[in-house]
Design a protein around this motif. Structure first.
Motif, mmCIF file in Angstrom:
data_model
loop_
_atom_site.group_PDB
_atom_site.id
_atom_site.type_symbol
_atom_site.label_atom_id
_atom_site.label_comp_id
_atom_site.label_asym_id
_atom_site.label_seq_id
_atom_site.Cartn_x
_atom_site.Cartn_y
_atom_site.Cartn_z
ATOM 1 N N MET B 42 -14.630 2.844 -10.146
ATOM 2 C CA MET B 42 -15.719 3.335 -10.987
ATOM 3 C C MET B 42 -17.039 3.269 -10.234
ATOM 4 S SD MET B 42 -14.951 4.004 -14.234
ATOM 5 C CE MET B 42 -16.050 3.274 -15.439
ATOM 6 N N LEU B 43 -17.173 2.182 -9.422
ATOM 7 C CA LEU B 43 -18.445 1.986 -8.751
ATOM 8 C C LEU B 43 -18.659 2.973 -7.617
ATOM 9 C CD1 LEU B 43 -18.625 -1.886 -8.652
ATOM 10 C CD2 LEU B 43 -19.812 -0.310 -10.155
ATOM 11 N N PRO B 45 -19.280 6.210 -5.928
ATOM 12 C CA PRO B 45 -19.707 7.521 -6.424
ATOM 13 C C PRO B 45 -18.826 8.660 -5.941
ATOM 14 C CG PRO B 45 -21.197 6.694 -4.756
ATOM 15 C CD PRO B 45 -20.274 5.587 -5.062
ATOM 16 N N GLU B 46 -18.247 8.529 -4.749
ATOM 17 C CA GLU B 46 -17.462 9.650 -4.269
ATOM 18 C C GLU B 46 -16.158 9.783 -5.026
ATOM 19 O OE1 GLU B 46 -18.120 7.026 -2.535
ATOM 20 O OE2 GLU B 46 -16.414 6.315 -1.348
ATOM 21 N N ASN B 47 -15.779 8.741 -5.771
ATOM 22 C CA ASN B 47 -14.552 8.826 -6.535
ATOM 23 C C ASN B 47 -14.757 9.357 -7.937
ATOM 24 O OD1 ASN B 47 -12.623 8.141 -4.710
ATOM 25 N ND2 ASN B 47 -12.936 5.961 -4.991
ATOM 26 N N GLN B 48 -16.030 9.583 -8.293
ATOM 27 C CA GLN B 48 -16.327 10.007 -9.653
ATOM 28 C C GLN B 48 -15.496 11.197 -10.129
ATOM 29 O OE1 GLN B 48 -20.433 10.795 -10.278
ATOM 30 N NE2 GLN B 48 -20.754 8.786 -11.175
ATOM 31 N N PRO B 49 -15.525 12.299 -9.370
ATOM 32 C CA PRO B 49 -14.752 13.438 -9.874
ATOM 33 C C PRO B 49 -13.278 13.131 -10.004
ATOM 34 C CG PRO B 49 -15.659 13.913 -7.712
ATOM 35 C CD PRO B 49 -16.264 12.639 -8.166
ATOM 36 N N LEU B 51 -11.841 10.252 -10.610
ATOM 37 C CA LEU B 51 -11.617 9.383 -11.747
ATOM 38 C C LEU B 51 -11.706 10.172 -13.041
ATOM 39 C CD1 LEU B 51 -11.196 6.357 -11.794
ATOM 40 C CD2 LEU B 51 -13.521 6.175 -12.594
ATOM 41 N N LEU B 52 -12.761 10.956 -13.137
ATOM 42 C CA LEU B 52 -12.990 11.739 -14.341
ATOM 43 C C LEU B 52 -11.815 12.676 -14.587
ATOM 44 C CD1 LEU B 52 -15.099 11.945 -16.409
ATOM 45 C CD2 LEU B 52 -16.245 13.710 -15.117
ATOM 46 N N ARG B 53 -11.371 13.276 -13.486
ATOM 47 C CA ARG B 53 -10.232 14.174 -13.578
ATOM 48 C C ARG B 53 -9.019 13.469 -14.135
ATOM 49 N NH1 ARG B 53 -7.269 14.189 -7.980
ATOM 50 N NH2 ARG B 53 -7.438 12.044 -8.512
ATOM 51 N N MET B 101 -17.428 18.802 -14.748
ATOM 52 C CA MET B 101 -16.635 18.707 -13.525
ATOM 53 C C MET B 101 -16.721 19.934 -12.638
ATOM 54 S SD MET B 101 -13.416 16.564 -14.808
ATOM 55 C CE MET B 101 -12.941 16.311 -13.134
ATOM 56 N N MET B 104 -19.685 19.687 -10.488
ATOM 57 C CA MET B 104 -19.466 18.601 -9.536
ATOM 58 C C MET B 104 -18.654 19.108 -8.356
ATOM 59 S SD MET B 104 -17.940 15.054 -10.848
ATOM 60 C CE MET B 104 -19.041 14.312 -11.986
#
Lengths: 653, 582
Positions: B42-43, B45-49, B51-53, B101, B104
């Motif tokens: 979660m922390l 930022p490059e994993n945001q998309p 994770l959200l996906r 997304m 993003m």
């Protein structure tokens, strides 16, 4: 016969089951294509093949980003478009005119037509007050619609796949191995390294890519290119990194990922380089091949194809190399077939020895008229000669007539010697993809030979001196010579002698010892006695006055304070007791092409009394075997003997 | 010290306790590790998309599973509530995917084209990204409008089913999300997406026309009276493309151009042809079931051949394949003759083999070779396979795949894009949606088979057209079957395809609604009712296992409990004719 199926009760299950079944199959297919991924391995993106890539580099559209990487410079891209493309020129001109206040839409102005085109394209707008301005966004989109623009956009998307060379030039990454987990976290893991027989590194891995620092052109075809050919392709399973699937994987951490397995070849790196350079003749570089085998084990000590490219540069020149008429990407050691010429007499002689009635003294003629065969250099001999002399002097007529008498029987011997049979090179490694050398051919023409018929006898006579339809390659002929040196036993050639598990991805050094791999399979070809006779004949070629190889370079063994050194020199230039007697056969193979010198062959082994290395050299379009191929072969054997005497810990690296 | 010794002794003697504790400790550590990993992800930022996906797709999967469950086991919520909730949930997910997304993905994929630093001098005054996001919001709202229209029309005129409409909206939204980002650049992809959105709204109007009772009844009675006129229209529509058609791709004249709109007549013809075949089969069913004479099959064969020959001349093989399979399916459904089916199957196999060997039409040969060895014959298929391989389990986040490398990704190869960007999970959701749609269709057909066998057969045919088309194009994408040019229903770009498929949905519901009516107040309140179960679930009895012979609800039913049940206050539709009860 039952006419209709009674499905009362559960008949509705049929359509449901069919539909569910189809869906399950489709989901399975989707799983195969996405998760288990059978096709992705064949995928390398080649940016340097892309049109315009050169321009991007030369014009510095792709530049150093100051942090060790590459950056796409859009300012320069637009500058380039504005000077080199019509659209850009028009926009530049329009900008100039708008800036200077010159009216672009004048009736008299020559720019009017272009101005209207710009307006039609929507690059130039005129606002409510009648003031013209250039729409940067529209220009941008137009520019990206051109091929040049599209390619630049692609390159800009992929800057992470470029690197700066030592010279500051941008290059595409030569090999890019990605390991992607379910969270799409990517890491690049090192492939295994390849070492030579003295544990010198041939290709390694540094900073995320293959390191070709120590690789000479002499090993190019052995090492090959990932996913294309050579060991990199054939041993891909071993050389590929071994990612450690585990929980850490989710975070993109390295964990216990391993490099690919390291391979230890039986190849000698410096020897390969020396041999590669030996093909530089005063009149220029000749194409050809040299193969050195270790006698007794069948290991390949060097296999050099003389116009191989430098491994460090293949990437930049791939297109050129593929189109080059000299075919540098062809491995001449075992992927190209040549007429073996006189060296084939070895096989005929072996066949004769198997049938004792053939061997007695025999009087040869200068010209065998009815066979249309002539001798090359040796004079008419008044007295009958035996097999050994005929072999040493390389008498065409002798072997032609004997060949005709032998008839069908030569074919049997030849096939035992490995003709018409492909050679499997990596048979001693379990997980290798098969690497098969081209099968040498003998007596395999389109027509069927009636060995008794007069017209066909001429043909058979030509076969007996290694012409017409007999073809072979250097690896095979070296194997033939090694067979004789090994008392008539063929040992399948191998090139990988050791292998070890790769180090952890983060470890610098791999201290594990190499596990040795078995040598090739053996098979008996001819009887020991016959092999001894053939060794005498081969010795006579090199050491009896008048033999075809007598006058040329020989191997000498000097004992200096640094140790034993093998050198080559012409006969009698060094003390006689230092001579290491060698044995062999020269060959001058005509190829039927007009106004080109013949292919030059030499096959042999050394030392003659206690064979340790066998060699075969072919030089294309050169001339006599003793003048072109033999010196290279002597260098090869001297180097190989040196290499065999050097224990691993004393190798200079 | 003695306590420690006691502890050790306990551990050694009580073996179960020790191991149990070790396992428990292991599980605890593992759970903690998972939590830690999740927090770390979660922390970053490059994993945001990514994770959200994962989150969004999990929701999607749960939704579709809930719907599948609902299709077989009526739940506690009323049909209407379920439908509305599902639609809202899908629309919300669609919104997250589209508005959060997609930009993003664009920001990651095209940093040079759309990022700030490099284009300052060319940008003009507005921020591109912001504008594009507004466009996406408009797409989202318009999509919602289309769904709302569909829902209200259906509610007004044929409230017979709560599964199909949400499913179709789910599929359409999936397609829209893909299309707003698949194009080669932002403007083109916006055009593609916007086109599809508009046609969704237009399609919902067509749906309204086909489902409204006056028009529906007139249309059906006309069709019943003059099936051969329908056949001739079918053939004329296709044959007309020889004279008036235009070629949009592949040099084949398969489209009509009406001003700015292009129309693919085969989409309409398919539906009409299925109707003709259904009518024919119902008239002659008794013949097939009894006799073994070939003559009873001749007219059916002629019927089918007349269309297939025209399609063959046009080199449009995909629809032929679909129609052959659907016709065979309908034939077997009506007659139960598996032996004739097998004979036909052998014959078709023979014809295909012959076409392959003689290379006429050459397209058959090429398509089969593309299938057998895609890497050396078809660059399109090769890129498609590579693109699919990038998908993995969860897919690259939207916009991060190389889908733009595959030619005609937006129509024939849209499944490839879905597999790449939504991964195996997303693709499975799509396949399950089609499965649920088809199974629901079977249930409806089963319901209709008592009232009108012809309508049931037609409905079966319509549903099978959707399913077979989907199966053929998906299998083609996955290289499980030779690819032929077909659209993925409801998902692929293509106005006429989307509109006609929504019309099909309207027809399906209309066919069912013909044989149902609104329940009277007494019926709704459980007085003198023969079907109390209708109140809380779909009005249509499903598989035999689900129809309660001895319903506990029936026993406990009384006036007080009926009025206390909030769902019973709503108006409900019940069958007009006796349904199939065990």
């Amino acid at each position: 016969m039952k006419k209709s199926v009674d499905l009362s009760g559960y008949y509705w299950m049929i359509p449901v089951a069919a539909v569910v079944g189809v869906t399950v199959v489709l989901m399975g297919g989707a799983f195969r294509n996405s998760v288990s991924d059978p096709y992705a391995k064949s995928y390398i993106e080649d940016f340097e093949h892309q049109q315009n890539f050169k321009i991007f580099c030369e014009e510095s559209l792709l530049t150093d980003d100051g942090a060790g990487g590459v950056r796409a410079d859009w300012e320069r891209f637009y500058a380039y478009v504005k000077t080199n493309y019509n659209l850009g020129r028009m926009v530049a001109e329009a900008e100039r005119r708008l800036a200077t206040g010159e009216s672009p839409a004048d009736e008299s102005s020559p720019f009017k037509g272009q101005w209207n085109r710009l307006r039609a394209m929507g690059v130039v707008h005129i606002d409510d007050r009648g003031k013209a301005y250039i729409d940067g966004e529209a220009f941008h989109k137009r520019a990206l619609k051109t091929t040049f623009g599209r390619h630049f956009l692609t390159a800009a998307h992929n800057v992470h796949r470029f690197r700066l060379g030592e010279d500051g030039q941008v290059r595409a990454d030569d090999f890019y191995f990605r390991e992607t987990n379910v969270f799409s976290v990517t890491r690049v893991l090192p492939r295994g390294s390849i070492y030579d027989r003295h544990d010198r590194e041939i290709v390694g891995w540094s900073r995320g890519r293959r390191d070709y620092q120590n690789a000479s052109p002499g090993v190019f075809h052995i090492v090959g290119l990932p996913n294309r050919f050579g060991l990199e392709a054939r041993m891909d399973e071993a050389l590929s990194p071994k990612p450690d699937r585990g929980l850490h994987d989710m975070l993109g951490l390295y964990g216990r990922d391993r490099r690919g397995d390291d391979l230890q070849l039986s190849i000698d790196g410096p020897l390969s380089e020396t041999l590669y350079n030996a093909f530089d003749f005063p009149k220029g570089r000749k194409a050809g091949a040299a193969v050195v085998l270790e006698v007794g084990t069948g290991r390949i000590l060097a296999a050099v194809s003389s116009n191989a490219p430098n491994p460090a540069e293949w990437r930049a020149k791939m297109d050129e190399l593929m189109r080059d008429p000299d075919r540098p990407l062809l491995n001449r050691c075992w992927d190209e077939l040549y007429f073996p010429g006189s060296t084939y007499k070895t096989v005929v002689a072996a066949s004769m020895l198997e049938h004792k009635e053939m061997v007695g003294p025999f009087r040869v003629r200068e010209k065998a008229e009815f066979l249309k065969i002539r001798n090359n250099r040796n004079k008419v001999r008044k007295h009958p000669i035996d097999l050994i002399s005929a072999y040493a002097y390389s008498s065409n007529t002798y072997f032609a007539e004997k060949g005709v008498l032998l008839g069908q029987r030569t074919k049997e011997t030849a096939e035992r010697f490995g003709f018409n049979r492909p050679i499997e090179l990596l048979a001693n490694v379990e997980d290798a993809k098969p690497w098969t050398a081209v099968a040498p051919v003998a007596y395999r023409g389109g027509q069927r030979f009636r060995f008794r018929k007069r017209g066909d006898q001429r043909l058979v006579a030509q076969f007996s001196i290694g012409q017409n339809q007999i073809k072979s390659h250097a690896l095979h002929m070296a194997g033939v010579m090694a067979t004789i040196a090994q008392d008539g036993v063929w040992i399948n050639p191998t090139m990988i002698q050791g292998r070890r598990e790769g180090a952890l991805a983060r470890e610098e050094e791999n201290t594990r010892p190499f596990e040795s791999l078995p040598t090739g399979k053996t098979r008996r070809i001819i009887a020991t006695d016959d092999a001894t006779k053939l060794r005498q004949a081969a010795w006579a070629t090199m050491n009896r006055s008048g033999g075809t190889g007598y006058a040329g370079e020989q191997i000498y063994r000097e004992e200096t304070e640094a140790g034993i050194v093998y050198v080559i020199a012409r006969r009698n230039q060094l003390p006689r007791e230092q001579l290491v007697p060698s044995a062999g056969k020269t060959g001058t193979a005509e190829h039927g092409q007009k106004k080109k010198p013949a292919h030059s062959w030499y096959i042999g082994y050394a030392p003659a009394d206690n064979p340790k290395v066998a060699v075969a050299v072919v030089v294309e379009y050169a001339g006599y075997g003793s003048t072109y191929a033999m010196p290279i072969a002597m260098k090869a054997m001297a180097g190989a003997l040196q290499s065999l005497e050097t224990p691993p810990e004393q190798a200079d690296f | 010290m003695s306590a420690f010794r006691d502890f050790l002794a306990h551990q050694i003697t009580e073996r179960g306790g020790r191991w149990g504790r070790a396992v428990f400790l292991g599980i605890t550590l593992y759970v903690l590790w998972e939590v830690l990993r999740f927090v770390l992800l979660m922390l970053a930022p490059e994993n945001q998309p990514f994770l959200l996906r994962t989150v969004v797709q999990t929701c999607e999967l749960l939704l579709i599973l809930a719907l599948l469950h609902r299709a077989f086991r009526p739940g506690k919520t009323s049909a209407d509530t379920f439908e509305r909730r599902y639609l809202l949930a899908v629309w919300a997910l669609f919104g997250v995917w589209l508005i959060v997304m997609v930009p993003m993905g664009f920001a990651i994929r095209d940093p040079y084209l759309y990022g700030q630093p490099n284009l300052q001098s060319f940008h003009g005054t507005f921020s591109h990204v912001g504008q594009f996001r507004w466009f996406l919001v408009v797409v989202w709202l318009t999509g919602g409008l289309g769904a709302a229209l569909l829902y209200s029309f259906k509610k007004r005129w044929a409230d017979v089913d709560e599964i199909m409409l949400p499913l179709v909206c789910h599929l359409v939204f999936t397609g829209l999300v893909m299309l707003v980002r698949l194009g080669p650049d932002r403007m083109k992809t916006a055009a593609l997406g916007w086109n599809q959105t508009l046609f969704f709204v237009i399609g919902s109007l067509v749906f309204a026309v086909l489902i409204c009772p006056p028009f529906r009844e007139r249309l059906m009675s006309f069709a019943e009276r003059y099936p051969y006129i329908i056949l001739m229209v079918t053939l004329a529509l296709i044959a007309g493309t020889f004279l008036f058609g235009t070629a949009l791709s592949g040099g084949r004249k398969l489209w009509y151009r009406l001003g700015p709109v292009t129309l693919q007549p085969i989409e309409i013809s398919k539906i009409l042809f299925v109707f003709v075949v259904a009518t024919f089969l119902e008239k002659k069913a008794h013949l097939f079931q009894k006799s073994n004479r070939i003559s009873s099959l001749v007219s059916l064969g002629a019927l089918c051949l007349s269309l297939f020959v025209i399609l063959l001349l046009q080199k449009d093989l995909g629809p032929i394949m679909v129609l052959v399979m659907v016709c065979m399916w309908m034939f077997v459904t009506v007659s139960g003759r598996l032996d004739i089916l097998m004979g036909a199957g052998l014959g078709i196999g023979g014809i295909v083999t012959l076409a392959f060997l003689t290379r006429w039409p050459s397209m058959v040969y090429h398509r089969i070779m593309d299938f057998v060895d895609p890497l050396s014959y078809s660059s399109q298929m090769t890129y498609a396979l590579w693109t699919q391989a990038s998908g993995d389990l969860w897919g690259t986040a939207p916009g991060l795949s190389k889908a733009f490398k595959v030619p005609v990704i937006e129509s024939d190869y849209i499944f490839t894009a879905i597999l790449a960007e939504k991964g195996w999970i997303g693709a499975s959701v799509l396949l399950l949606a089609f499965l649920a749609l088809t199974l629901r269709g079977f249930q409806l057909a089963r319901f209709l088979s008592v009232a009108s066998r012809r309508d049931a057969t037609y409905l079966m045919g319509l549903v099978m057209v959707l399913f077979v088309q989907q199966a053929v194009i998906v299998a083609g994408n996955l290289n499980l079957f030779p690819l032929s040019g077909l659209t993925l229903p409801f998902v692929s770009a293509g106005g006429s395809s989307l509109v006609v498929n929504l019309g099909v949905l309207g027809l399906v519901m209309g066919l069912v609604a013909r044989h149902t009516r609104k329940a009277t107040v007494e019926e709704r309140h459980g007085v003198a009712t023969s079907q109390p179960a209708q109140a809380t679930s779909s009005p249509i009895p499903l598989f035999p296992s689900e129809i309660p012979t001895e319903s506990p609800a029936l026993k406990s039913m009384s006036f007080t409990s009926a009025t206390a049940d909030p769902h019973l206050k709503r108006e409900t539709w019940i069958p007009t004719s006796p349904t199939r009860m065990p």
